[in-house]
Design an enzyme around this catalytic site. Structure first.
Site, PDB file in Angstrom:
ATOM      1  N   HIS A  38       4.612  10.022  17.708  1.00 18.34           N
ATOM      2  CA  HIS A  38       5.951   9.324  17.515  1.00 18.34           C
ATOM      3  C   HIS A  38       6.752  10.546  16.809  1.00 18.34           C
ATOM      4  O   HIS A  38       6.550  10.913  15.877  1.00 18.34           O
ATOM      5  CB  HIS A  38       5.546   8.254  16.396  1.00 18.34           C
ATOM      6  CG  HIS A  38       4.650   7.502  16.930  1.00 18.34           C
ATOM      7  ND1 HIS A  38       3.331   6.841  16.330  1.00 18.34           N
ATOM      8  CD2 HIS A  38       4.371   6.886  18.252  1.00 18.34           C
ATOM      9  CE1 HIS A  38       2.751   6.039  16.931  1.00 18.34           C
ATOM     10  NE2 HIS A  38       3.305   5.975  18.505  1.00 18.34           N
ATOM     11  N   HIS A  92       1.094  -1.072  -0.045  1.00 13.90           N
ATOM     12  CA  HIS A  92       0.054   0.061  -0.241  1.00 13.90           C
ATOM     13  C   HIS A  92       0.899   1.022   0.047  1.00 13.90           C
ATOM     14  O   HIS A  92       2.087   1.314   0.380  1.00 13.90           O
ATOM     15  CB  HIS A  92      -0.933  -0.099   1.186  1.00 13.90           C
ATOM     16  CG  HIS A  92      -0.322  -0.204   2.593  1.00 13.90           C
ATOM     17  ND1 HIS A  92       0.226   0.868   3.048  1.00 13.90           N
ATOM     18  CD2 HIS A  92      -0.321  -1.229   3.319  1.00 13.90           C
ATOM     19  CE1 HIS A  92       0.679   0.402   4.526  1.00 13.90           C
ATOM     20  NE2 HIS A  92       0.321  -0.825   4.525  1.00 13.90           N
ATOM     21  N   GLU A 129       5.348  12.647  13.818  1.00 18.01           N
ATOM     22  CA  GLU A 129       3.765  12.208  13.680  1.00 18.01           C
ATOM     23  C   GLU A 129       2.825  12.430  15.195  1.00 18.01           C
ATOM     24  O   GLU A 129       3.092  11.671  15.812  1.00 18.01           O
ATOM     25  CB  GLU A 129       3.479  10.855  13.118  1.00 18.01           C
ATOM     26  CG  GLU A 129       4.436  10.538  11.845  1.00 18.01           C
ATOM     27  CD  GLU A 129       4.541   9.214  11.385  1.00 18.01           C
ATOM     28  OE1 GLU A 129       3.604   8.313  12.023  1.00 18.01           O
ATOM     29  OE2 GLU A 129       5.086   8.772  10.529  1.00 18.01           O
ATOM     30  N   HIS A 178       7.880   1.154  11.025  1.00 17.23           N
ATOM     31  CA  HIS A 178       8.851   2.273  10.499  1.00 17.23           C
ATOM     32  C   HIS A 178       9.241   3.355  11.474  1.00 17.23           C
ATOM     33  O   HIS A 178       8.668   3.438  12.406  1.00 17.23           O
ATOM     34  CB  HIS A 178       8.026   3.018   9.113  1.00 17.23           C
ATOM     35  CG  HIS A 178       6.683   3.908   9.774  1.00 17.23           C
ATOM     36  ND1 HIS A 178       5.622   3.222  10.018  1.00 17.23           N
ATOM     37  CD2 HIS A 178       6.589   5.015   9.707  1.00 17.23           C
ATOM     38  CE1 HIS A 178       4.668   4.233  10.448  1.00 17.23           C
ATOM     39  NE2 HIS A 178       5.304   5.382   9.978  1.00 17.23           N
ATOM     40  N   HIS A 198       7.683   2.768  15.456  1.00 24.56           N
ATOM     41  CA  HIS A 198       6.231   2.535  15.810  1.00 24.56           C
ATOM     42  C   HIS A 198       5.559   1.618  14.673  1.00 24.56           C
ATOM     43  O   HIS A 198       6.176   1.419  13.654  1.00 24.56           O
ATOM     44  CB  HIS A 198       5.506   3.750  16.194  1.00 24.56           C
ATOM     45  CG  HIS A 198       5.664   4.651  14.741  1.00 24.56           C
ATOM     46  ND1 HIS A 198       6.792   5.358  14.656  1.00 24.56           N
ATOM     47  CD2 HIS A 198       4.531   5.147  14.054  1.00 24.56           C
ATOM     48  CE1 HIS A 198       6.369   6.199  13.393  1.00 24.56           C
ATOM     49  NE2 HIS A 198       5.030   6.082  12.925  1.00 24.56           N
TER      50      HIS A 198
END
Length: 464
Positions: free
Chosen positions: A375, A302, A351, A345, A381
């Site tokens: 994060h 994705h 974020e 990642h 995370h």
């Protein structure tokens, strides 16, 4: 572009219903609440129509390139300059970048919903700063706030001279009465109030809670579409700007201005929302997130989450935003042989996530509507243990992720978390535990492992 002035009702003490809006992102709009409020053929005639005062509101420097220039001419009952000197007032839990924290840490952080206060607390008093990045004095970076309010603003108004405000309601609707008109905003919608525009927040329900991204950098715009082409994601036509509406109230009022992180108040003898007509392209707007056209894979894997960007504040580095507003709305997942939740990642971007309603597909529990997580840059995370176990073993078939809306404030700079957010009672101190229990799955057929656990298969007899 709207060429015929749009009409609206006068806004008195009662709310105006059945709103009319002007569609289009960044358009040059023309609107008047009373016929003849706008001058013809010029911006600043010797005498403005209807005994009004002409005033220009500039969101960019006068000499900014035409494609980037933002300004609006307003025609108001009294000039906005007619007020007493500003005086310093308490800013409570509202902070500004640079946020002071003597020992910022890289740990993953998560909070329960911001508790509602006791008593009557309006939107401004209910703002609580979680963190920030950059420096408001350099017009770079962002600050991240949540709000929890239990009462409307009545004789007070707010203006942010530090940045534009992206407001994301989570519980309870808001009526944003601005100098340029009225926006009704409910959960699953957002509103953007540009820097320097005065407004008042009235609650549609008994209480309201949500998220605010204060953008100190370049104004939000729609992201480039690149190979996606000319359509998709958030479309220009779905952004709505209010028609002119005004308050004609000769009563004491207070304007609270956020300036370089502090709060200052000035007194008026009338409502500052007295603009009878305006034209230009510097104005507040709203957007219904349910109109976002989601794009995803139709084969395997994705795309990066940047494919869900609604608005972006560009930086001086192409493709690296000062701030992005990204959403995770209802969508179909059809990727074959694909781990469908977000992969594990570490990201150079920081974020900050929030949840408007439903369940976020990367976290099975603990992340609830009204909650938040952070994060920071290069903080590992991804899916929690329960989510990984389910997503890695489930039989894959077309799946509708429904009844959910999560979002992300993303920035290229590290977010410094405020000391008040670190010490908050609603912070989850056991957040790291969600990644415990992710077991070892490694198998190496025919391989040989050294006592230290390093596979020596295909390793040469001698090291160079």
């Amino acid at each position: 572009m709207t060429t015929t002035p749009q009409r609206a009702e006068r806004v008195e003490n009662a709310s105006v219903t059945n709103r009319t809006y002007l569609p289009g992102f960044g358009n040059q709009h023309v609107t008047e609440a009373v016929a003849g409020a706008l001058p013809e053929g010029r911006n600043s005639p010797q005498q403005a129509p209807l005994g009004l005062y002409a005033e220009q509101l500039s969101g960019t420097a006068f000499t900014a390139p035409r494609a980037e220039n933002r300004r609006t001419w307003v025609y108001r009952i009294r000039p906005s300059a007619a007020h007493t000197p500003f005086r310093r007032i308490s800013r409570r839990s509202l902070l500004a970048s640079p946020v002071v924290n003597d020992c910022p840490e890289p740990n993953r952080l998560r909070w329960d919903p911001l508790p509602f206060p006791e008593g009557e607390v309006d939107f401004v008093a209910g703002l609580f700063t979680y963190g920030g990045t950059g420096d408001v004095r350099a017009q770079e970076g962002v600050a991240i706030h949540l709000y929890a309010a239990t009462s409307s603003m009545t004789d007070s108004y707010f203006v942010d001279a530090d940045g534009e405000l992206l407001i994301v309601p989570q519980e309870g609707g808001l009526e944003l009465r601005t100098e340029l008109g009225v926006l009704d905003v409910a959960p699953q919608e957002i509103a953007v109030v540009p820097r320097g525009i005065r407004f008042q927040v009235r609650l549609r329900d008994a209480r309201a809670r949500g998220y605010v991204l204060e953008n100190h950098g370049r104004m939000f715009t729609l992201p480039e579409l690149g190979p996606i082409g000319s359509n998709g994601l958030a479309n220009h036509r779905d952004f709505l700007t209010p028609v002119a509406a005004f308050e004609e109230r000769d009563e004491p009022a207070r304007v609270v201005q956020k300036y370089l992180g502090g709060l200052w108040a000035a007194d008026y003898d009338h409502s500052p929302l007295d603009v009878v007509g305006w034209h230009g392209n510097y104005a507040p707007y709203k957007y219904d997130l349910r109109n976002f056209m989601v794009i995803g894979t139709v084969s395997f894997d994705h795309p990066d989450p940047s494919i869900y960007t609604v608005l972006t504040s560009p930086s001086g580095h192409a493709g690296t935003a000062n701030a992005d507003f990204v959403i995770f709305p209802p969508r179909w997942l059809v990727g074959e042989d694909t781990f469908r939740p977000p992969w594990y990642h570490r990201n150079v971007m920081s974020e900050f996530m929030g949840l408007v309603h439903g369940v976020y597909d990367a976290k099975a529990e603990g992340f609830v509507p009204g909650g938040a997580s952070l994060h920071n840059c290069f903080t590992s995370h991804g899916a929690d243990a329960t989510t990984y176990e389910r997503a890695s073993t489930v039989e894959l078939s077309p799946q509708k992720v429904d009844n959910t809306l999560a979002f992300m404030f993303e920035t290229r700079l590290p977010v410094v978390v405020s000391e008040q957010a670190m010490a908050a009672a609603h912070r989850q101190h056991d957040y790291d535990a969600v990644w415990q229990g992710i077991g070892k799955r490694f198998t190496a057929p025919g391989g040989f492992a050294s006592p230290a656990g390093v596979s020596l298969k295909n390793v040469p007899d001698h090291w160079d």
